[in-house]
Design an enzyme around this catalytic site. Sequence first.
Site, short mmCIF file in Angstrom:
data_model
loop_
_atom_site.label_atom_id
_atom_site.label_comp_id
_atom_site.label_asym_id
_atom_site.label_seq_id
_atom_site.Cartn_x
_atom_site.Cartn_y
_atom_site.Cartn_z
N CYS A 158 0.81 -1.23 0.00
CA CYS A 158 0.00 0.00 0.00
C CYS A 158 0.84 1.27 0.00
O CYS A 158 0.31 2.35 -0.25
CB CYS A 158 -0.94 0.02 1.19
N1 CO8 Z 1 -20.38 -9.82 6.14
C1 CO8 Z 1 -20.99 -9.95 7.36
N2 CO8 Z 1 -20.30 -10.14 8.50
C2 CO8 Z 1 -18.96 -10.19 8.43
C3 CO8 Z 1 -18.26 -10.07 7.20
C4 CO8 Z 1 -19.05 -9.87 6.02
N3 CO8 Z 1 -18.47 -9.74 4.80
N4 CO8 Z 1 -16.94 -10.16 7.45
C5 CO8 Z 1 -16.79 -10.32 8.77
N5 CO8 Z 1 -18.00 -10.36 9.37
C6 CO8 Z 1 -18.28 -10.56 10.80
C7 CO8 Z 1 -17.13 -11.22 11.51
O1 CO8 Z 1 -17.20 -12.63 11.41
C8 CO8 Z 1 -17.33 -10.76 12.93
O2 CO8 Z 1 -18.32 -11.52 13.54
P1 CO8 Z 1 -18.24 -11.86 15.12
O3 CO8 Z 1 -18.24 -10.53 15.80
O4 CO8 Z 1 -19.44 -12.68 15.33
O5 CO8 Z 1 -16.94 -12.57 15.30
C9 CO8 Z 1 -17.86 -9.35 12.77
O6 CO8 Z 1 -18.42 -9.29 11.44
C10 CO8 Z 1 -16.78 -8.31 12.89
O7 CO8 Z 1 -15.64 -8.72 12.07
P2 CO8 Z 1 -14.28 -8.00 12.09
O8 CO8 Z 1 -13.78 -7.84 13.48
O9 CO8 Z 1 -13.33 -8.66 11.10
O10 CO8 Z 1 -14.73 -6.59 11.48
P3 CO8 Z 1 -14.08 -5.20 11.59
O11 CO8 Z 1 -15.04 -4.27 12.18
O12 CO8 Z 1 -12.69 -5.24 12.15
O13 CO8 Z 1 -13.93 -4.80 10.03
C11 CO8 Z 1 -12.22 -4.71 8.34
C12 CO8 Z 1 -13.14 -5.60 9.15
C13 CO8 Z 1 -13.07 -3.83 7.45
C14 CO8 Z 1 -11.31 -5.58 7.48
C15 CO8 Z 1 -11.40 -3.82 9.29
O14 CO8 Z 1 -10.82 -4.59 10.30
C16 CO8 Z 1 -10.29 -3.07 8.59
O15 CO8 Z 1 -10.49 -2.38 7.60
N6 CO8 Z 1 -9.06 -3.14 9.10
C17 CO8 Z 1 -7.96 -2.44 8.50
C18 CO8 Z 1 -7.39 -3.29 7.48
C19 CO8 Z 1 -6.64 -2.56 6.44
O16 CO8 Z 1 -6.67 -1.36 6.28
N7 CO8 Z 1 -5.95 -3.26 5.66
C20 CO8 Z 1 -5.30 -2.66 4.59
C21 CO8 Z 1 -4.29 -3.53 4.16
S1 CO8 Z 1 -4.12 -3.48 2.50
C22 CO8 Z 1 -2.49 -3.21 2.11
O17 CO8 Z 1 -1.66 -2.86 2.87
C23 CO8 Z 1 -2.13 -3.51 0.71
C24 CO8 Z 1 -1.91 -4.93 0.53
C25 CO8 Z 1 -1.54 -5.22 -0.88
C26 CO8 Z 1 -2.70 -5.16 -1.83
C27 CO8 Z 1 -3.40 -6.46 -1.96
C28 CO8 Z 1 -4.31 -6.53 -3.18
C29 CO8 Z 1 -5.22 -7.75 -3.18
#
Ligand code: CO8
Length: 375
Positions: A158
Amino acid sequence: MSNTQVVISGTGLWTPENTISNEELVEAYNAYATQFNTQNAAAIQLGEVEEKPLSTAEFIEKASGIKSRYVYVKDGILDIDRMTPRIPVRPEEQISDQAEMAVAAARKALAAANKSPADIDAVIVSCAYTQRAYPAIAIEVQNELGIEGFGFDMLVACSAATFALQRAWEMVTAGTAKAVLVINPELTSPQLNFRDRDSHFIFGDVATAVIVERADTCKSEHSYDILGTKAVTSFSNNIRSNFGYLATANDDSVAQPHNYFHQQGRKVFKEVCPMAAEHIATHVQSCGIQVEDITRWWLHQANINMNVLIARKLLGRDPEPSEAPIILDRFANTASAGSIIAFNLYHEDLKSGDHGLICSFGAGYSIGSLVIRKR
Ligand code: CO8
């Protein structure tokens, strides 16, 4: 180092024609998950296989701010028996996919900077993945545009765009190049595991380009002095892709979950936000200005809640939408291109003397920033 003033003199944005909304994505994923659960019902019952949970468009928008994304090729992604784009192999005589995206963005940046290929003497292609190791995509782009000089590829996930801009700034400052074309052809969709509920919504495809040159050669209507650059990396396994050229030697199938993008999203959120806020505050101050002096924040576009939290830590209040523009709602996370898309779309209204900050944060971990001032 010399006293050469270095500027950003133009940017370009190439956007694919195809979009996928959260609703379309969720419909395909849920059909796949339902089929998987039906086919594996007995094993799920015995606890041998994990049931695939369903996804929702509401969760995606609430957790990330993403509503839609652009994709280079839509065909295949929503096909539940495939769930990856169908991108045909091109013959070696034809321009490669990423070079084609890169050239389209580069031409726009050249036009914005009022430059021709003859004015450029270095090309950096910098992104999260390149589709091959060699010859460098940058050299193919250089050939396609008829640029004399040299080109090379860089990978910093990123932070690929900000790190490449910093290398361009150093090259122009040192006098090893007069004008550098930095391009970020982010073709992320083939590396996205569309069978994984936690990550199937995160990325989109796009290409951005930026011209960095000496101030005394700049002929652009909108240009920005680069006042300072800052980069930091700190190793973390929390965002990872194991895809690489050892796959055949490892007897590993490329289509394994560990070879796609995968992350510990919560940990990334918690660890990167304070790192980024601290990095930005220190960088701004090292340029002799204060956080309050920054008119516009072009932040990395991964998650709207991350951007709000970082801006809140810096400003002590929520940012106005015009102060820290959000583009991830319609582009999703475009790896390194996100902050450059925001800059491309939201810079022309700044007045001479206004300060701004471009900052990326992501895998590595890596954080890169540039403090700039409108000329
Ligand atoms: N639909 C419904 N429910 C879901 C879904 C979904 N799609 N996904 C997860 N849930 C559920 C989970 O199972 C969980 O349930 P429970 O509470 O029962 O366990 C609940 O929702 C909450 O899940 P999370 O804790 O995972 O949810 P978050 O609120 O943390 O949100 C995010 C998830 C959006 C991924 C968030 O954590 C986030 O954005 N974090 C930052 C990550 C980030 O910015 N990463 C960037 C990295 S990218 C990068 O550096 C480049 C890489 C190279 C490029 C790659 C190209 C492919």
